[in-house]
Design a protein around this motif. Structure first.
Motif, PDB file in Angstrom:
ATOM      1  N   GLN A  90      56.626  31.963  36.079  1.00  0.00           N
ATOM      2  CA  GLN A  90      57.007  31.587  34.712  1.00  0.00           C
ATOM      3  C   GLN A  90      56.018  32.191  33.706  1.00  0.00           C
ATOM      4  N   ASP A  94      56.748  34.772  30.692  1.00  0.00           N
ATOM      5  CA  ASP A  94      56.382  34.461  29.305  1.00  0.00           C
ATOM      6  C   ASP A  94      55.439  35.506  28.699  1.00  0.00           C
ATOM      7  N   PHE A 302      54.299  28.274  23.189  1.00  0.00           N
ATOM      8  CA  PHE A 302      54.513  29.730  23.219  1.00  0.00           C
ATOM      9  C   PHE A 302      55.114  30.236  21.904  1.00  0.00           C
TER      10      PHE A 302
END
Ligand code: SAM
Ligand code: DTB
Ligand code: SF4
Length: 327
Positions: A90, A94, A302
């Motif tokens: 992940q 990202d 994020f």
């Protein structure tokens, strides 16, 4: 070129003079050094995962994971490898290029848990990410085994000056920390070592920390500068927030003293405005931890960082650029 050829080996007085330069001049000087050694539009994105949380026997005054303090941290045993590799995948999706695994251990023990961490390291490397661990003290042999598994970097902070250190931690010595750093270095793993600003230390303590870092046998390839996250239940819970200028001075001085190192704007970003973070980048910070959690405390989401990067014209360092960092 090796790190030694470009590293400045400063005296304590020289570090103090640098640190105390009028702050705008200090920023400009650091920005020039930054531009001479790095692309200032690139920031490395790292993701942290707590692979073993809470219940730590140490008494680090800032840390919510110490068993002896009554904090809201929920203890969690060592995660399984699949769980960790899912998080690493992940992180890569990202846009992260470095994955850092932290354990609330005093030291590594030679047992099946360590074997499991070695499997995690192998798995993270197979994803083509930089692998970093922070697991407490390690012996020379443990460092060698982590290197064999493919570990790129080991994080072990000096946190503050030697003089201030025993006001914050009593369960291990500054020399213990230096010994682990030597084991890591001798095993051929890159060193990630920095400190925390805002624990009630003086300017002289921050100067002494920077002096020690720049005078290690080899300067650390990675220098995390954390702003204290004051957590309820820890002895430093009521510590007043330190002026952003102290963070900026610390980052700028680190950048000038260790021109080729990655200077990481680490804990504490959640409490900083965009313009404060921009000043940190200008002063030479070129890496952040992304994702809504550090180890146990909150961090900007994020999306918020993506917006900040867009506003400032910054972009994440790509994987292909990371491999050139330490050559
Ligand atoms: N247990 C290992 C150790 O102490 O080396 C690894 C994990 S420990 C949480 C890693 C580093 O996180 C510490 O050395 C400290 O510099 C930083 N840290 C921990 N709690 C913090 C806080 N509340 N605010 C800022 N930095 C913190
Ligand atoms: C470092 O210097 N900062 C990171 C990383 N190395 C391991 C950790 C910050 C932890 C902040 C407190 C927490 O989230 O528990
Ligand atoms: Fe334990 Fe590391 Fe927290 Fe200290 S900083 S209490 S060693 S987890």
């Amino acid at each position: 070129m090796t790190m030694t050829e470009t590293a400045v080996r400063p005296t304590l007085d020289a570090v103090a003079a640098l640190y105390r330069t009028p702050v705008l001049n200090l920023i400009v000087n650091a920005a020039e050094v930054h531009r001479a050694h790095h692309d200032p539009s690139k920031v490395q994105v790292c993701v942290l995962l707590s692979i073993k949380t809470g219940g730590c026997p140490e008494d680090c005054g800032y840390c919510p994971q110490a068993a002896r303090y009554d904090t809201e941290v929920k203890s969690q045993g060592l995660l399984d490898v699949d769980h960790v590799l899912k998080a690493a995948r992940q992180a890569k999706d990202d846009g992260a290029t470095r994955f850092c695994m932290g354990a609330a251990w005093r030291e590594v023990k030679d047992n099946t848990q360590f074997d499991r961490v070695l499997d995690m390291i192998r798995g993270v490397k197979a994803l083509d990410l930089e692998a970093c661990c922070t697991l407490g003290m390690v012996t020379a042999d443990q460092a060698r085994r982590m290197k064999e598994a493919g570990l790129d970097a080991y994080n072990h902070n000096l946190d503050s000056s030697e003089a201030f250190y025993d006001r914050i931690i009593s369960t291990r010595t500054y020399q213990d920390r230096l010994d682990t750093l030597a084991h890591v270095r001798n095993a051929g793993i890159t060193v990630c070592c920095g400190g925390i600003v805002g624990m009630g230390e003086t300017e002289d303590d921050r100067i002494a920390l920077l002096h020690t870092l720049a005078n290690l046998p080899e300067p650390p390839e990675s220098v995390p500068i954390n702003a204290l996250v004051a957590v309820e239940g820890t002895p430093l819970a009521d510590q007043p927030k330190v002026a952003i200028w102290e963070m900026i001075r610390t980052i700028a001085t680190a950048r000038i003293l260790m021109p080729r190192s990655m200077v990481r704007l680490s804990a504490g970003r959640i409490a900083m405005s965009d313009s404060e973070q921009a000043l940190c980048f200008l002063a030479g910070a070129n890496s952040i931890f992304a994702g809504d959690k550090l180890l146990t405390t909150p961090n900007p989401e994020f999306d918020r960082d993506a917006q900040l990067f867009a506003t400032l014209g910054l972009s994440p360092l790509a994987a292909s650029e990371v491999s050139n960092l330490h050559t």
